[in-house]
Design an enzyme around this catalytic site. Structure first.
Site, PDB file in Angstrom:
ATOM      1  N   LYS A  19       0.851  -1.203   0.000  1.00 50.11           N
ATOM      2  CA  LYS A  19       0.000   0.000   0.000  1.00 50.11           C
ATOM      3  C   LYS A  19       0.874   1.236   0.000  1.00 50.11           C
ATOM      4  O   LYS A  19       2.030   1.215   0.473  1.00 50.11           O
ATOM      5  CB  LYS A  19      -0.943   0.021   1.203  1.00 50.11           C
ATOM      6  CG  LYS A  19      -0.276   0.106   2.598  1.00 50.11           C
ATOM      7  CD  LYS A  19       0.122   1.494   3.058  1.00 50.11           C
ATOM      8  CE  LYS A  19       0.879   1.475   4.382  1.00 50.11           C
ATOM      9  NZ  LYS A  19       1.630   2.677   4.684  1.00 50.11           N
ATOM     10  N   ASP A 150      -2.486  -1.456   9.698  1.00 50.09           N
ATOM     11  CA  ASP A 150      -2.594  -1.518   8.240  1.00 50.09           C
ATOM     12  C   ASP A 150      -3.106  -2.868   7.738  1.00 50.09           C
ATOM     13  O   ASP A 150      -3.270  -3.053   6.531  1.00 50.09           O
ATOM     14  CB  ASP A 150      -1.211  -1.293   7.595  1.00 50.09           C
ATOM     15  CG  ASP A 150      -0.699   0.125   7.819  1.00 50.09           C
ATOM     16  OD1 ASP A 150      -1.519   1.030   8.041  1.00 50.09           O
ATOM     17  OD2 ASP A 150       0.537   0.311   7.759  1.00 50.09           O
TER      18      ASP A 150
HETATM   19  O1  C5P Z   1      -0.408  -0.910  14.311  1.00 51.22           O
HETATM   20  P1  C5P Z   1       1.039  -1.174  14.008  1.00 51.22           P
HETATM   21  O2  C5P Z   1       1.562  -2.369  14.752  1.00 51.22           O
HETATM   22  O3  C5P Z   1       1.346  -1.211  12.561  1.00 51.22           O
HETATM   23  O4  C5P Z   1       1.820   0.076  14.599  1.00 51.22           O
HETATM   24  C1  C5P Z   1       3.210   0.094  14.738  1.00 51.22           C
HETATM   25  C2  C5P Z   1       3.599   1.267  15.618  1.00 51.22           C
HETATM   26  O5  C5P Z   1       3.340   2.486  14.926  1.00 51.22           O
HETATM   27  C3  C5P Z   1       2.825   1.377  16.913  1.00 51.22           C
HETATM   28  O6  C5P Z   1       3.426   0.630  17.933  1.00 51.22           O
HETATM   29  C4  C5P Z   1       2.894   2.855  17.203  1.00 51.22           C
HETATM   30  O7  C5P Z   1       4.138   3.195  17.760  1.00 51.22           O
HETATM   31  C5  C5P Z   1       2.861   3.484  15.824  1.00 51.22           C
HETATM   32  N1  C5P Z   1       1.493   3.888  15.405  1.00 51.22           N
HETATM   33  C6  C5P Z   1       0.933   5.016  15.968  1.00 51.22           C
HETATM   34  N2  C5P Z   1      -0.316   5.416  15.591  1.00 51.22           N
HETATM   35  C7  C5P Z   1      -0.993   4.732  14.630  1.00 51.22           C
HETATM   36  C8  C5P Z   1      -0.423   3.590  14.036  1.00 51.22           C
HETATM   37  C9  C5P Z   1       0.837   3.190  14.446  1.00 51.22           C
HETATM   38  O8  C5P Z   1       1.538   5.665  16.830  1.00 51.22           O
HETATM   39  N3  C5P Z   1      -2.200   5.140  14.255  1.00 51.22           N
END
Ligand code: C5P
Length: 309
Positions: A19, A150
Site C-alpha cells: 500500500k 494496516d
Molecule cells: O499498528 P502497528 O503495529 O502497525 O503500529 C506500529 C507502531 O506504529 C505502533 O506501535 C505505534 O508506535 C505506531 N502507530 C501510531 N499510531 C498509529 C499507528 C501506528 O503511533 N495510528
C-alpha cells in the site's frame, strides 16, 4: 498426539499487495501512544506471496525468501505466524491446527509499504482457506485490526479511507488507474521511531481530516490534481531521520513527476506520473542517479489479498 486428517486443499497460496498512503494526516497521540489518523490508502501492484501448508498440530513455522528476507523474523514474532495463531485460537480447535508458512517477498521490509502487515493479512486468509474455517469478512477484519493498523486494508485493497489507528477502513470513490514509481531506501525506518519524531516536531497537531481536494481528485480521476494533493504528515519526521529522502523527492519532481511523497512512515518515496512511458523514464533517471537502492514501477489501485492457484 494424533495428526489431523488433512482436508483438501493441502496448500494455499495468497498474493497480497503493498500500500501507499495518498494522504496521511496524524493527530495528537492517545494515552496508549497510538495516533488518530485520517488516511487514504491505495493498494499497488507490488506483491508478496504467502503459501500455507498443513503442519503438525500446534506447530506454526515460517520461512522467508526474497527482498529483505534476512531482516524478517522467522519465529513467533513474525506477523504471519501471529496471524495464524490468532485465527487458530479464536476459531480453532487450536490443538488440532498447525501450519507451515512460506513467504516470498517483493515488498521491502520497514519501507512504509505495509510489507509486514500484508503478510499478516495474507496468512489470515491462507489459513482460513487451508483449515476450512467458516469466518465472516467482518470477523476476519476484526482479527486483522488486532494484528496491526494496516492489516485490514491489506485484506480490502483498492482505494480506501482509513480512520481510527488506520484500521477502520471504508472503500473510497475513486476513478481511474494511476502510474507510480517507487524508490526504495538503503535502510528501513522504524514506524514507532518516526511517530516519536513526529511528536517532537509537531507537539500540538490538529485533529486529522481527510483532505477534500484529494478526495475530489480521486472522484474525478485526475492524476494532475491528485499529484498536487498528495500529503503525508509523517514526511518531515521521516526526512529528519533520513535527510537523503529530501534529495530523492526533489529529484523525482525535477524529472517530471506530478507529485511525490514519502509512503507511510517511509523511507520508500512514491512518485505519481501521468503515463506508463513517463514511469519508465522516471525509473531510468532515478536509477541512474544512484540516490536510492532500487526503483520499481507499479499501478494502483489493485485488489487486496486473494487466493491464487
Ligand atoms: O499498528 P502497528 O503495529 O502497525 O503500529 C506500529 C507502531 O506504529 C505502533 O506501535 C505505534 O508506535 C505506531 N502507530 C501510531 N499510531 C498509529 C499507528 C501506528 O503511533 N495510528
Amino acid at each position: 498426539m494424533a495428526s489431523p486428517l488433512p482436508p483438501t486443499p493441502v496448500g494455499v497460496r495468497v498474493r497480497v499487495p503493498a500500500k501507499i498512503n495518498l494522504a496521511l494526516k496524524v493527530g495528537p497521540p492517545h494515552r496508549d501512544g497510538f495516533h488518530p489518523l485520517a488516511t487514504v490508502y491505495q493498494a499497488v501492484s507490488l506483491y508478496d506471496e504467502v503459501h500455507a501448508a498443513w503442519a503438525n498440530p500446534e506447530e506454526f513455522e515460517v520461512s522467508v525468501v526474497g527482498e529483505g528476507a534476512e531482516l524478517v523474523p522467522q519465529d513467533e514474532s513474525n506477523l504471519a505466524v501471529r496471524a495464524a495463531q490468532l485465527l487458530a485460537r479464536t476459531h480453532g480447535p487450536y490443538d488440532s491446527l498447525g501450519v507451515s508458512l512460506s513467504i516470498k517477498k517483493s515488498i521491502p521490509v520497514a519501507g512504509g509499504l505495509a510489507g509486514g502487515s500484508s503478510n499478516g493479512a495474507a496468512a489470515l486468509l491462507a489459513c482460513a482457506v487451508l483449515w476450512d474455517i467458516d469466518i465472516s469478512a467482518e470477523a476476519m477484519r476484526a482479527l486483522a485490526a488486532e494484528l496491526g493498523s494496516d492489516v485490514p486494508f491489506a485484506l480490502l485493497g483498492g482505494t480506501a479511507v482509513g480512520r481510527g489507528r488506520g484500521e477502520e477502513v471504508a472503500p473510497a470513490l475513486a476513478r481511474g488507474t494511476y502510474q507510480w514509481v517507487l524508490a526504495f531506501g538503503h535502510h528501513g525506518l522504524s514506524t514507532p521511531a518516526v511517530y516519536r519524531r513526529f511528536d517532537q516536531l509537531s507537539p500540538q497537531p490538529p485533529p486529522p481530516e481527510v483532505p477534500a481536494d484529494l478526495m475530489n481528485a480521486l472522484r474525478s480521476g485526475d492524476a494532475k490534481m491528485l499529484g498536487a494533493a498528495l500529503v503525508n504528515d509523517l514526511q518531515p519526521a521521516a526526512v529528519d531521520l533520513q535527510p537523503r529522502l529530501k534529495l530523492v523527492l526533489e529529484a523525482g519532481l525535477e524529472y517530471g513527476a506530478l507529485g511525490a511523497l514519502v509512503s507511510g512512515s517511509g523511507p520508500t518515496c512514491a512518485f505519481l506520473v501521468d503515463s506508463e512511458s513517463a514511469a519508465v523514464d522516471l525509473s531510468v533517471a532515478l536509477s541512474a542517479d544512484g540516490i536510492c537502492r532500487a526503483v520499481r514501477r507499479a499501478t494502483g489501485p489493485v485488489v487486496g489479498a486473494r487466493v491464487i492457484g
